[in-house]
Design an enzyme around this catalytic site. Structure first.
Site, mmCIF file in Angstrom:
data_model
loop_
_atom_site.group_PDB
_atom_site.id
_atom_site.type_symbol
_atom_site.label_atom_id
_atom_site.label_comp_id
_atom_site.label_asym_id
_atom_site.label_seq_id
_atom_site.Cartn_x
_atom_site.Cartn_y
_atom_site.Cartn_z
ATOM 1 N N ASP A 12 -14.215 14.463 -7.598
ATOM 2 C CA ASP A 12 -14.010 15.091 -6.300
ATOM 3 C C ASP A 12 -14.521 16.530 -6.428
ATOM 4 O O ASP A 12 -14.322 17.169 -7.459
ATOM 5 C CB ASP A 12 -12.514 15.077 -5.961
ATOM 6 C CG ASP A 12 -12.236 15.849 -4.696
ATOM 7 O OD1 ASP A 12 -12.903 15.594 -3.687
ATOM 8 O OD2 ASP A 12 -11.338 16.715 -4.724
ATOM 9 N N CYS A 22 5.475 -3.169 -40.102
ATOM 10 C CA CYS A 22 4.573 -3.922 -39.224
ATOM 11 C C CYS A 22 5.407 -4.593 -38.139
ATOM 12 O O CYS A 22 6.629 -4.605 -38.196
ATOM 13 C CB CYS A 22 3.715 -4.934 -39.976
ATOM 14 S SG CYS A 22 4.578 -6.406 -40.503
ATOM 15 N N CYS A 26 3.309 2.102 2.892
ATOM 16 C CA CYS A 26 4.599 1.409 2.981
ATOM 17 C C CYS A 26 5.703 2.296 2.406
ATOM 18 O O CYS A 26 6.813 2.355 2.934
ATOM 19 C CB CYS A 26 4.564 0.094 2.209
ATOM 20 S SG CYS A 26 3.282 -1.058 2.736
ATOM 21 N N CYS A 83 8.424 -6.978 -38.679
ATOM 22 C CA CYS A 83 9.741 -6.402 -38.965
ATOM 23 C C CYS A 83 10.523 -6.226 -37.660
ATOM 24 O O CYS A 83 11.719 -6.516 -37.583
ATOM 25 C CB CYS A 83 9.609 -5.052 -39.656
ATOM 26 S SG CYS A 83 8.689 -5.102 -41.199
ATOM 27 N N CYS A 133 0.854 -1.179 0.000
ATOM 28 C CA CYS A 133 0.000 0.000 0.000
ATOM 29 C C CYS A 133 0.898 1.239 0.000
ATOM 30 O O CYS A 133 2.078 1.155 0.337
ATOM 31 C CB CYS A 133 -0.952 0.019 1.194
ATOM 32 S SG CYS A 133 -0.115 0.255 2.760
#
Length: 888
Positions: free
Chosen positions: A583, A204, A135, A207, A132
């Site tokens: 908020d 693409c 920590c 490659c 969390c």
């Protein structure tokens, strides 16, 4: 014998066994073995000299010589544990080396000779075990207690710890301290062998895979990652840059090293123009026309063969190295088809295959480069040089050489080169490159300006606050490039699908070529031709390119409009959002209270404001500051007051004109036992409207009331209406305010619903409730106080990223301007991107399916197969490019 450390005014004196440092004009005191020199101020006055290895100390030091053979004089409170001792300044606290010397008077802690010293530099660690954000805070606090650490920052989201040490930072002590706190730290040593390159020519993702496989086969290359979307290649290698560039060129691509300033030292250009392609096309046309006008077959075959060589040289060369590195890319498939066609006598088909392939690649590369330009254009926003004020002169310097604190002069019309603070002059600045705001922002002394923005009117001087690599625009570029490198779920699925699809169709092509003629179902030539057509169809180029180009285009468009989308994953999530929670304070409202009403009862309004100013001027409460600012803005003067006193939780008092006056809440005047019958109802009514009320009076009467309230942002209503127009069903407000305030704000902003009187953890519950109702929820906040709710929501959106590094680091999407007006555009862009991705995928699959079906009746020719692949790829690219032009 180890050398001692000398200051700038010292010179090295050498004796037989010892080297020591002395000032320029010392009076030298020598021992029998190993001379040491001391300044005249120290000589003969309490200097401790031992018989072998000695040093001299100033008279102000207490001597502490406790070794018969090797000793020194140290500060008054030394802590020594040495076999060979040296004297250090009185600022040293702890020395625990077997062999040591004191160099700086700021050295505080040397704990391990084998530790890696870092002098004023950053060291990064990966932290394992955090569950969390608290920590992270624990680790920061624990590490800042170590005396040799200047700063410790832990980012919970990235699990990274950044340390800035003083002069002798021990890595072992840091790891030990982190372990004591219950976590483990893994050093992230910066690898000098890791370099980033620009690669031109990839059309693409196959490659990119071919380049990775080829470079991984080289012994001097440790790791390699190639990203097709951004055209970037990261290689950790021990050989030279030229060797890497040469190896990439073997595959038919151009690579160049990118230097530290985020700009390619020699940006490669795809110089392969259309000249050879045009010439090859003319040869094919001449051969085709000649075959119907009596020209000999040998001549037409020669024309087709030359065309094959011209257009096919590059793909065949690339195919060779792709096969060598065990890749099965489009070059292999197209080369096999062209060579196979020539072997069975279909020279026209073979020439047409390679010509269409070359033309398609050129068009694809040109189109893809347009998407990558969005980031390159960002890089070019900030000027490369700045005018530095040195005394009374102006000196032009590269921005890389400008340090924090230097003064930069910016003339009207110039772009601002570095982030800084205005210290002289006034102007208006166009911040569109950073925030997407079209209206210039006025800048006064003390205001912040950003690199890449445009100074529109007055000449200003700024004090540089960030180095070139730390500017807001540099962080935007870095974040956008990182975002483009991350694969969205759809892209990851398609890449995995293509990696399975291609080998399967390749194997199927071999079966089609071999089995039917073996069992007598037609001729070899017939089935070889069908197998070759199937090889061409096996290339899923249009499919794998359908998603990344759309994502890169959308992220580039968003960045240009002041919105940072952290990756394709969040782009897809934003497109699926149907509920947004806001908020209230600082998001829907300004977050800065203002005086909304003044009502005087027994004195004039100006007299009431003057009294309020007198009472509140010494208070640090936000409401008091608001009233003081309001009074000063109106030009009202304070009265002469004395005996100021703060009444905690209730208000303030002061003596004005020999009489005690009060400013505070209802509770304060209730305690004074003043009749509040007429005032109470007015105060409660105002409070129900979300206002804070300050009562002004004495111990005998109420003189008046001043109401203060937070105001709704000017852009809020427009932004919320825009969100409803783009299809967001639920607009929700979360606030810690009371029910009355929440109801009033919700009615003014037209949100669908609100949750009032919430603690931070209650906001998380509100988000979960919306999710349980089946909504995909985005949370909009400031990125700091609302961190739990932002993390709980399907999508976290932070506001005002231009002013806060934390918001840029923590949120999934960042609105760089401190308002909501770009949010509807973000949702609209995300939904448009999702729609285009789906269109591209379905179009690619349908074209491929049709081509597969037409092979077996013999209706699909080789050139049609190539056209279906390269043509489809170009169409999906052009479709994705529409995202660059999506406007508000």
């Amino acid at each position: 014998m180890a050398d001692k450390c000398c200051g700038p005014k010292e010179e090295l004196i050498t004796s037989e066994d010892n080297k020591d440092c002395c000032h320029n004009n010392p009076e030298k005191v020598a021992t029998k073995e190993g001379d040491s020199c001391c300044s005249s101020q120290n000589s003969f006055q309490g200097i401790a000299i031992t018989t072998t290895n000695s040093s001299c100390c100033s008279q102000s030091k207490n001597k502490n010589i406790n070794d018969n053979t090797t000793s020194d004089c140290c500060s008054q409170e030394p802590k020594k544990d040495l076999e060979i001792k040296s004297c250090c300044s009185n600022k040293e606290d702890n020395i625990s080396l077997e062999t040591s010397s004191c160099c700086s008077n700021e050295v505080k802690d040397i704990t391990n000779l084998n530790a890696t010293p870092v002098k004023g530099e950053k060291v990064e660690y990966r932290i394992h075990g955090m569950d969390c954000p608290s920590c992270a805070l624990t680790i920061e606090k624990g590490l800042t207690n170590l005396i040799d650490i200047q700063e410790a920052k832990v980012n919970y989201n990235t699990a990274k710890l950044q340390i800035i040490g003083s002069n002798a930072l021990s890595l072992d002590s840091i790891e030990s301290e982190v372990q004591k706190l219950g976590y483990t730290a893994e050093p992230l040593i910066q690898n000098k062998d890791l370099r980033t390159y620009d690669v031109i020519g990839m059309d693409c993702s196959s490659c990119a895979k071919s380049i990775e496989n080829h470079l991984n086969s080289i012994a001097t290359v440790n790791t390699v990652t190639v990203n097709f979307s951004t055209g970037k290649m990261k290689v950790e290698h021990e050989n030279s840059v030229d060797d890497i560039v040469s190896e990439v060129s073997k595959l038919g691509f151009n690579a160049s090293l990118i230097n530290n300033s985020n700009k390619s030292s020699d940006t490669p250009k795809n110089k392969e123009g259309y000249g050879l392609i045009t010439f090859s096309g003319i040869l094919i046309a001449l051969g085709f026309i000649g075959s119907y006008n009596g020209v000999s077959p040998l001549m037409t075959t020669i024309l087709f063969a030359i065309a094959i060589v011209i257009s096919g040289y590059k793909p065949v060369k690339s195919a060779y190295y792709a096969i060598k590195s065990r890749s099965l890319d489009m070059n292999v498939l197209m080369s096999a088809a062209a060579i196979g066609a020539a072997l069975i006598g279909e020279w026209f088909e073979g020439a047409t295959v390679v010509w269409l392939f070359a033309l398609g690649n050129a068009l694809q590369n040109r189109s893809i480069e347009q998407t990558r330009k969005s980031i390159r254009n960002l890089m070019d926003l900030a000027p490369s040089e700045a005018w530095i004020k040195v005394g009374s002169e102006l000196v032009k310097k590269p921005v890389e050489e400008v340090s924090v604190g230097q003064i930069v002069v910016i003339k009207p019309g110039d772009r601002i080169p570095l982030d800084g603070e205005v210290i002289q002059g006034e102007t208006s600045v166009n911040q569109a490159p950073i925030t997407g705001e079209s209206i210039p922002v006025d800048k006064l002394i003390g205001d912040t300006v950003y690199a890449g923005t445009i100074n529109e009117s007055g000449s200003i001087e700024i004090k540089v606050t960030k180095l070139v690599e730390d500017t807001t625009i540099a962080k935007i570029i870095h974040l956008v490039e990182e975002a483009q490198e991350q694969k969205a779920p759809t892209q990851a699925f398609i890449d995995k699908f293509a990696s399975i699809y291609t080998p399967i169709v390749f194997a199927l092509a071999l079966v089609v070529i071999v089995l039917p003629p073996l069992f007598g179902f037609g001729t070899w030539g017939e089935w070889v031709y069908k197998g070759l057509a199937l090889l061409v169809v096996a290339c899923p180029c249009a499919l794998v390119i359908s998603t990344p180009v759309a994502i890169v285009s959308a992220i580039g468009n968003a960045a240009k409009n002041g919105v940072l989308i952290k990756g394709g994953t969040f782009l897809e999530k934003a497109g699926a959002i149907d509920a947004i929670a806001f908020d209230k304070t600082g998001t829907l409202t300004e977050g800065k209270p203002k005086v909304s009403g003044v009502e005087a009862f027994t004195i004039s309004e100006n007299e009431l404001i003057s009294l309020a100013l007198t009472l509140e001027d010494y208070s640090t409460h936000p409401i008091a500051k608001t009233i003081v600012k309001y009074a000063k803005d109106k030009g009202i003067q304070a009265k002469n007051g004395e005996l100021f006193k703060n009444i905690v939780g209730k208000g303030v008092q002061a003596t004005v004109n020999a009489k005690v006056h009060y400013a505070g809440n209802l509770k304060l005047f209730e305690d004074l036992e003043i009749s509040l019958d007429d005032v109470r109802s007015k105060v409660e009514e105002m409070q129900s409207q979300g206002k804070t009320v300050v009562i002004i009076g004495t111990g005998q009467e109420i003189m008046g009331i001043i109401s203060v309230s937070d105001t709704i942002r000017s852009t809020t209503v427009k932004a919320l209406n825009g969100l409803k127009q783009v299809g967001v069903k639920q607009l929700v407000m979360l606030t810690g305010d009371n029910e009355g305030t929440a109801k009033m704000i919700s009615s003014q902003t037209n949100v669908n619903r609100y949750f009032a009187e919430l603690l931070p953890e209650d906001k998380v519950d509100a988000i979960k409730q919306l999710q349980s109702e089946g909504h995909k929820v985005a949370m909009v906040g400031d990125g700091i106080n609302d961190a739990p709710a932002l993390a709980t929501a399907n999508l976290g959106i932070a506001m005002g990223g231009a002013g806060t590094d934390t918001a840029m680091e923590t949120a999934d999407i960042v609105l760089m301007a401190d308002n909501l007006e770009k949010l509807p555009h973000t949702i609209k862009l995300s939904r448009k991107a999702l729609a285009i991705i789906k269109q591209n995928i379905w179009f690619s699959l349908i074209v491929k399916f049709i081509a597969l079906v037409l092979i077996f009746p013999g209706w699909l020719t080789l050139w049609m197969a190539v056209l279906s692949d390269t043509g489809a790829a170009i169409i999906v690219i052009l479709n994705a490019l529409r995202l660059l032009r999506v406007k508000d």
